[in-house]
Design an enzyme around this catalytic site. Structure first.
Site, PDB file in Angstrom:
ATOM      1  CB  SER A  71     -21.693  42.502  17.088  1.00 55.35           C
ATOM      2  OG  SER A  71     -21.820  41.675  15.939  1.00 55.35           O
ATOM      3  CB  SER A 104     -19.440  39.420  15.326  1.00 57.38           C
ATOM      4  OG  SER A 104     -18.853  40.696  15.275  1.00 57.38           O
ATOM      5  CE  LYS A 117     -25.130  40.258  15.318  1.00 56.08           C
ATOM      6  NZ  LYS A 117     -23.728  40.073  14.874  1.00 56.08           N
TER       7      LYS A 117
END
Length: 524
Positions: free
Chosen positions: A177, A201, A102
């Site tokens: 996310s 997330s 990420k």
């Protein structure tokens, strides 16, 4: 590592033997099996990386999982792996297996934008601890994945960079996310990825994309090098397609880190070796969270959850209902605590030290204009909520009360674990929703986290495992929750459930609204 720009995607997709061969050798493999082939010399790490970048080239223009690629650094690592094999050396766990991470996790010299305009041009001056651990394990990092800006969101629609789509249905979100990391694995571009989990997330996009994903106990994995959202809630967390691979990746990234003041001095079990130690659910006490059992759930989710419980009972588990009353207040408490911490953490982005700077007539104007243009609507919303909650006259009424709810919730979880071994509930109350469906209704989006945020508030480990599909063929996830530091038990039970329920952990075999001859997944 030096970052390279994203490869320009092919203008037309190719289907047929080329893609089929790649899919058979990589997408149908497990990460551990691939690692073993590299160690034995049956495969080379460089050839595996070639196929990984080929998969990204063919698929990512449709999916939008990656924001940048790290070809040079990845090939350097793959070449080092092959040299070690040629020299007869024993490789570390998962060596040679490509991974995506990420874009809020720092890689020295690479852009870390957190999918925000305000960090435009910023390059990390150091590695996150998990990046150093992956380097020690000789795992090639192929690139950075998309996310909701500063990890604030549940759909990855809040990215300032691009839109990421769910590989199971291109009209739907992948969750968030960490939606980019989930989509990268679900579309067969990498077998493993890392995200961050502040309120669900990793677990929520794992549920929406049909993956396994685990949020470890707070402190199990170092947060050093993770751009902070909510410091008391954030935890770097892995994705995989099966529990065995997930266990191996968690083993690689776990451990005490003196650079992180919230890191815990806890021994790291050999998760990869013990994950298969349990044969069944016999003798286990399973607690079904009463407040998360049916009400407000999509009918298909509720039905799949009941089937999952029946599978466990048929395998010897004793199932009972457990009440955790404060869960009803968890969303409100979470969004006060998380936004308050975000308000404090994001105060550093002011145009002075790094990232975007919008000049003004004086320094105050520069601050205001930089933050106004640099932050997106959701980040601004959360900063304002957090600042208000911390402001004079409101601190005790809002933030202080939220912390009391957190303490009460922690006590209720502790009491629950006196009665049962693990708690279970659906990971998400619904399957993947359409892109844009909840964009104008923040509260509706926040409520998608109802089953995941209590775990972050309490700090216990929890994971998602696929447990079925809805009538549209979209994945449904089951959440398993264990007491602090019991990831080993969690992974063993998840592995038992995989065998028991036999939910096919396949890649999507049809992409809605995409013609077969245009689809990068055709014949996959």
């Amino acid at each position: 590592m030096e970052e390279t720009e994203r490869m320009q995607p092919e203008k037309s997709w190719k289907s047929g033997p080329e893609l089929g061969a790649m899919t058979e050798s990589l997408a149908e493999s497990s990460a551990l099996a691939l690692h073993q082939k590299i160690q034995s010399g049956e495969r080379t790490a460089v050839s595996v990386l070639d196929e990984t970048f080929e998969a990204i080239q063919k698929r990512d223009a449709v999916i939008g999982a990656f924001v940048s690629l790290n070809k040079e650094g990845a090939y350097q690592m793959a070449e080092a792996v092959d040299k070690a094999v040629a020299a007869g050396q024993s490789l570390p766990l998962l060596a040679g297996v490509p991974i995506s991470i990420k874009n809020n996790i720092s890689i020295q010299g690479n852009a870390v934008s957190c999918a925000s305009k305000i960090l435009a041009g910023y390059r990390a001056p150091f590695n996150a601890t998990v990046v150093d651990k992956m380097a020690a394990a000789m795992m090639p990092i192929v690139g950075n994945t998309n996310l909701d800006e500063f990890a604030m969101g549940g759909s990855t629609e809040n990215s300032a960079l691009q839109l990421t789509k769910n590989p199971w249905n291109l009209d739907c979100v992948p969750g968030g996310s960490s939606g980019g990391s989930a989509a990268a694995v679900a579309s067969g571009q990498t077998l493993l990825s890392l995200g961050s989990d502040t309120g669900g997330s990793v677990r929520q996009p794992a549920s929406l994309c049909g993956l396994t994903g685990i949020k470890p106990t707070y402190g199990r994995v170092s947060r050093y090098g993770l751009v902070a959202f909510g410091s008391s809630l954030d935890q770097i967390s892995p994705f995989a397609r099966n529990t065995i691979d997930l266990a191996a990746l968690l083993e690689v990234i776990s451990g005490f880190d003196p650079a992180d003041s919230t890191s815990a001095r806890q021994p790291v079990p050999a998760f990869s070796k013990t994950v298969q130690d349990r044969a069944n659910f016999s003798g286990l006490k399973i607690g079904v969270i009463q407040q998360l059992n049916g009400d407000g759930m999509q009918p298909a989710v509720a039905e799949s959850f009941q089937h999952a419980i029946q599978h466990m009972q048929s395998d010897g588990a004793a199932v009972q209902s457990i009440s955790i009353p404060s869960i009803d207040a968890a969303i409100a408490a979470y969004y006060l605590i998380a936004t308050a911490e975000a308000s404090s953490n994001l105060a550093r982005f002011d145009g002075v030290r790094y990232g975007l700077r919008v000049e003004g007539e004086d320094i105050n104007a520069m601050y205001c204009q930089t933050r106004a243009q640099g932050f997106g609507p959701e980040v601004k919303r959360r900063i304002m909520l957090g600042t208000f909650a911390l402001s004079s006259g409101y601190y005790d009424a809002y933030y202080g009360k939220a912390q009391k709810v957190r303490a009460l919730l922690r006590k209720q979880f502790e009491d629950a674990f006196q009665a049962v071994d693990v708690l279970v509930c659906p990971t998400s109350p619904a399957t993947a929703f359409k892109i844009g469906e909840k964009s104008t209704d923040p509260v509706s989006m926040y409520l998608m986290d109802i089953a995941t945020v209590p775990v972050n508030l309490v700090g216990v480990p929890a994971m998602n495992i696929p447990c079925g599909f809805d009538t549209s063929g979209l994945p449904i996830g089951l959440q398993l929750i264990a007491p602090h530091w019991q990831e080993e038990k969690l992974l063993q039970l998840a592995h038992c459930f995989e065998k028991l329920a036999a939910v096919p952990l396949n890649y999507p075999d049809s992409w809605e609204r995409v013609k077969v001859n245009d689809s990068p997944m055709a014949n996959a």
